[in-house]
Design an enzyme around this catalytic site. Structure first.
Site, short mmCIF file in Angstrom:
data_model
loop_
_atom_site.label_atom_id
_atom_site.label_comp_id
_atom_site.label_asym_id
_atom_site.label_seq_id
_atom_site.Cartn_x
_atom_site.Cartn_y
_atom_site.Cartn_z
CE LYS A 206 -3.70 2.49 3.02
NZ LYS A 206 -3.94 2.72 3.95
CD GLU A 212 9.04 -5.90 6.87
OE1 GLU A 212 8.92 -4.33 6.50
OE2 GLU A 212 8.21 -5.98 7.99
NE ARG A 267 -6.79 -3.96 11.06
CZ ARG A 267 -5.73 -2.56 11.38
NH1 ARG A 267 -4.54 -2.65 10.42
NH2 ARG A 267 -6.08 -1.50 11.65
CD GLU A 352 -1.85 -4.60 11.67
OE1 GLU A 352 -0.27 -4.51 11.48
OE2 GLU A 352 -2.04 -4.54 10.37
CG HIS A 383 -3.48 -36.07 16.89
ND1 HIS A 383 -3.78 -37.19 16.85
CD2 HIS A 383 -4.62 -35.91 15.53
CE1 HIS A 383 -5.24 -37.63 17.06
NE2 HIS A 383 -5.20 -36.91 16.36
O1 F6P Z 1 2.56 -4.12 9.91
C1 F6P Z 1 1.86 -2.63 9.92
C2 F6P Z 1 1.62 -2.99 8.07
O2 F6P Z 1 0.97 -1.20 8.45
C3 F6P Z 1 -0.34 -3.55 8.36
O3 F6P Z 1 -1.24 -2.56 8.57
C4 F6P Z 1 0.11 -3.12 6.32
O4 F6P Z 1 -0.77 -4.47 6.26
C5 F6P Z 1 1.35 -3.66 6.48
O5 F6P Z 1 2.45 -3.49 7.49
C6 F6P Z 1 1.96 -4.06 5.00
O6 F6P Z 1 2.33 -2.58 4.76
P1 F6P Z 1 2.07 -2.11 3.29
O7 F6P Z 1 0.68 -2.17 2.08
O8 F6P Z 1 2.19 -0.14 3.16
O9 F6P Z 1 3.40 -2.80 2.26
#
Ligand code: F6P
Length: 545
Positions: A206, A212, A267, A352, A383
């Site tokens: 977004k 990451e 989310r 969240e 299990h």
């Molecule tokens: O972990 C925080 C967060 O902002 C989530 O709410 C979101 O889904 C995720 O990181 C990934 O964010 P983006 O889509 O901006 O990479």
């Protein structure tokens, strides 16, 4: 709003708790076998049995009164009319618009956003079709065979869950992969089996600033550039984002960007272009069927009375179990291998969204909000951790999700699977008395003294509340209904708890400190932190080489 715990409805619910405290669900069934008729409901294709909870019609009526006093109906209407219910970010939360039909109108940001939504859906459709038909090829002219979605959190969990849930609908021509963790083991494992000339990367973010996702996207691009050249990137990298500038800075042509908007929470975004990986896996008509299912549930949520409203009832039963009976956690137990990612998806959706303590007024709550959500697909969990639910000291209400028709013909397996799910709800409610345990062991031929000694170990307290959500089968439409049900349940609970379900400030601090520590690691500076943190950084610097 007044202090929740001081409301007359809350006080009455506390008295109800006193009334039922020593009672058991089994006893409630003995006293009123007809409870099964009114403690269940059906919405769309979902049947909910909530009769195996320690509550009765008087409690349900009071919970509904609580919802009314907390203005649940007004808030539902605020959501559907695009008001800024995300009150800390001053935005509407309009994921419901993503699945609304094209002839609807929802005004936000001064215009009808349904037109924008359908414009992107058409663009997705065109893209999915061109990949499916082989019209869109890789740089050598060969078909795309592998799609790698790079994203994390809401840009990963929803698509992973849905792609797995809809396995029987997968196109045979496309394989789907998901990379989320910054641990490169995940990326490298996946890349090791791929041919760059037939691979398409979807960079799903977004914000397009998530550490990451950007690290994985850059490494994927480096891997690609070992074979292809810069000009070829256009055929192999597309983006889903709200941030066109950052997408273009990364090197993706914005013609190959699928847009979504600030009013879609991460989310809640699998219905948007973030669902591109789902659409590529199952085809656009199945993706649209999923949207349709969610929309049907939206219509139900918006129009049904509180008493017969599936998400509202699920929310209220959850509030009863957590705020009055004291549950700290809820297990989600899908009896469907294809729903194996549902617990992880719901962890983000619920925790969240409602893992908060600050009310709109800025004051802290004096009651519990979101419980810990966890779970695993049955029967595997039986299990592993069911022992604790049956005989441990913790109180764990659970949602069982059963699917009647399997996508295969091994009927025996399906009967076993469903029998196990139903049996667990019965066992958790019923338990086994000391007397029953002893009688059982005598029947097994045990010496009476030994039976007496072992009886406490083979006793089950029972009285564990469960909801059962029964689905006829797992089609795209029914999956859409199921997910929308949980989304709205979370919203209703957020309203009652007086918190904002649509922000996530709680993830900020960790992100900021990770940035600082990363720069301390690269400059080998261990001085900026507390003694424990500094020593962990030093240890890493020593061990890493
Ligand atoms: O972990 C925080 C967060 O902002 C989530 O709410 C979101 O889904 C995720 O990181 C990934 O964010 P983006 O889509 O901006 O990479």
């Amino acid at each position: 709003m007044n202090d929740l715990t001081q409301l007359p409805e809350w006080k009455k619910l506390e008295s109800h708790h006193e009334r039922v405290r020593g009672n058991s669900i089994c006893n409630m069934f003995d006293e009123d076998p007809g409870r099964i008729k009114y403690l269940c409901l059906e919405a769309g294709n979902i049947f909910l049995d909530y009769s195996k909870n320690l509550l009765d019609s008087a409690i349900m009526a009071e919970l509904v009164n609580l919802a009314r006093t907390c203005q649940v109906p007004q808030n539902i209407s605020a959501m559907f009319t695009g008001q800024k219910i995300n009150f800390t970010e001053n935005r509407p939360a309009l994921h419901i618009a993503l699945r609304a039909p094209s002839n609807e109108t929802i005004q936000a940001e001064g215009h009808n956003i349904i037109d924008d939504v359908h414009h992107v859906l058409h663009k997705m459709e065109h893209f999915v079709n061109s990949i499916e038909t082989g019209h869109w090829t890789g740089f050598t002219g060969e078909r795309i065979t592998d799609i790698v979605n790079i994203g994390i959190g809401g840009s990963d969990l929803g698509p992973v869950m849905a792609v797995e849930a809809l396995k029987p609908y997968h196109s045979t021509k496309i394989r789907s992969h998901f990379v989320s963790n910054v641990d490169a083991c995940q990326l490298l494992d996946i890349l090791s089996n791929l041919d760059p000339s037939k691979t398409l990367f979807i960079i799903a973010s977004k914000t397009f600033t998530t550490q990451e996702t950007l690290a994985n996207a850059h490494s994927a691009r480096d891997w690609f550039l070992k074979t292809g050249n810069k000009k070829n990137i256009a055929q192999h990298f597309v983006a889903v984002s709200t941030n066109a500038e950052a997408v273009s800075a990364f090197g993706i042509n914005t013609d190959n960007m699928f847009e979504f908007w600030d009013w879609v929470g991460g989310r809640y975004s699998l219905w948007s272009a973030i669902g591109l990986s789902i659409a590529l896996a199952v085809g656009m008509s199945n993706f649209r069927a999923m949207l349709k299912g969610a929309h049907n549930l939206d219509v139900h949520f918006r129009t049904a009375s509180l008493e017969s409203n599936l998400p509202v009832i699920l929310a209220l039963v959850g509030i009863w179990n957590c705020n009055f009976l004291g549950a700290e956690n809820i297990a989600v137990l899908p009896y469907s291998e294809h729903l194996s990612h549902l617990p992880a998806y719901l962890q983000q959706l619920e925790m969240e969204s409602n893992g908060k303590r600050t009310k709109q007024t800025g004051e802290y709550v004096n009651y519990n909000t979101c419980p810990i959500i966890w779970g695993q697909a049955g029967t595997n969990g039986q299990h592993a951790f069911y022992q604790l639910i049956h005989q441990g000291t913790r109180f764990t209400p659970a949602d069982f999700i059963l699917v009647a028709r399997a996508p295969h013909t091994l009927e025996k397996h399906q009967d076993m699977l469903v029998a196990n799910g139903i049996a667990q709800t019965e066992a958790l409610m019923r338990g086994r008395t000391l007397q029953e345990a002893q009688t059982l062991m005598l029947k097994e031929g045990l010496d009476p003294k030994e039976a007496e000694r072992l009886a406490p170990h083979r006793t089950f307290p029972g009285n564990h509340p469960t909801n059962t959500l029964f689905l006829p089968e797992l089609t795209p439409e029914i999956l859409g209904e199921l997910i929308a049900t949980y989304e709205h349940k979370v919203f209703v609970q957020g309203i009652i708890w007086g918190i904002n379900s649509f922000d996530q400030w709680g993830v900020e601090l960790g992100k900021k400190l990770a940035g600082q520590i990363l720069s301390d690691i690269s400059s080998q500076n261990t001085k900026n932190h507390d003694p424990s943190t500094s020593s962990l950084i030093s240890r890493y610097l020593k061990l890493r080489n």
